[in-house]
Design a protein around this motif. Sequence first.
Motif, short mmCIF file in Angstrom:
data_model
loop_
_atom_site.label_atom_id
_atom_site.label_comp_id
_atom_site.label_asym_id
_atom_site.label_seq_id
_atom_site.Cartn_x
_atom_site.Cartn_y
_atom_site.Cartn_z
N ALA A 26 0.82 -1.16 0.11
CA ALA A 26 0.11 -0.01 0.16
C ALA A 26 0.56 1.07 0.06
O ALA A 26 0.45 2.17 -0.78
CB ALA A 26 -0.87 0.04 1.18
N LYS A 27 1.88 0.98 0.71
CA LYS A 27 2.81 2.21 0.80
C LYS A 27 3.48 2.59 -0.47
O LYS A 27 3.82 3.79 -0.93
CB LYS A 27 3.89 2.21 1.86
N VAL A 34 -3.52 6.66 6.66
CA VAL A 34 -4.81 6.43 7.09
C VAL A 34 -5.29 5.00 6.21
O VAL A 34 -5.91 4.09 6.77
CB VAL A 34 -5.83 7.43 7.00
N ASP A 35 -5.23 5.09 4.90
CA ASP A 35 -5.65 4.03 4.07
C ASP A 35 -4.62 3.00 4.34
O ASP A 35 -5.13 1.84 4.05
CB ASP A 35 -5.52 4.65 2.79
N GLN A 36 -3.67 3.17 4.33
CA GLN A 36 -2.62 1.91 4.90
C GLN A 36 -3.13 1.19 6.19
O GLN A 36 -3.21 -0.06 6.08
CB GLN A 36 -1.33 2.35 5.22
N ALA A 37 -3.71 1.85 7.19
CA ALA A 37 -4.29 1.33 8.14
C ALA A 37 -5.54 0.67 8.00
O ALA A 37 -5.82 -0.56 8.38
CB ALA A 37 -4.41 2.33 9.54
N LEU A 110 -14.25 -0.65 4.95
CA LEU A 110 -12.97 -0.04 4.88
C LEU A 110 -12.41 0.09 3.62
O LEU A 110 -11.48 0.64 3.01
CB LEU A 110 -12.04 -0.93 5.61
N MET A 111 -13.04 -0.85 2.48
CA MET A 111 -12.45 -0.95 1.34
C MET A 111 -13.70 -0.31 0.32
O MET A 111 -14.65 -0.18 0.71
CB MET A 111 -12.23 -2.47 0.89
N LEU A 132 -6.69 4.22 -4.96
CA LEU A 132 -6.02 5.50 -4.36
C LEU A 132 -6.76 6.72 -5.07
O LEU A 132 -7.05 6.92 -6.05
CB LEU A 132 -4.40 5.38 -5.05
N ARG A 133 -6.69 7.62 -4.10
CA ARG A 133 -7.77 8.67 -4.43
C ARG A 133 -6.90 9.97 -4.88
O ARG A 133 -5.81 10.14 -4.13
CB ARG A 133 -8.71 9.05 -3.17
#
Length: 133
Positions: A26-27, A34-37, A110-111, A132-133
Amino acid sequence: MAYRSSVDIHTEWDIVAARQLGRNEAKKIGFGTVDQARITTAISELARNIYLYAGTGKIEIERLNEKGIFGIAIIASDEGPGIADVRKVMEDGFSTSGGLGAGMPGVKRLMDDFRIDTEKGKGTTITAIKWLR
């Protein structure tokens, strides 16, 4: 060809490995913390369900690129007993393990995209996608 990596789930430590793989991917894609979490939490829940209900399975992480829009797909698969009642599993508060019952509905929230394919006695594949936004 899409980049895909995976972790076989056999032990609780494999859940940790799947979380780490998902966070790293994700990184690399460019998701913020926040999205990684969110992605890591979804992976945790999916991997934990494999471990608890199927015994073994696999978490696959795939980098997505749809016409320049990047994302991540989490594919959780097993050859366990399958989900007898998908509608019930998707109810908030439903738990067969004594947990909080945030499981599958939580992952769906979450998704961005969420799909369950299951067949009794043959197993389950859950695909969850975050863009990804």
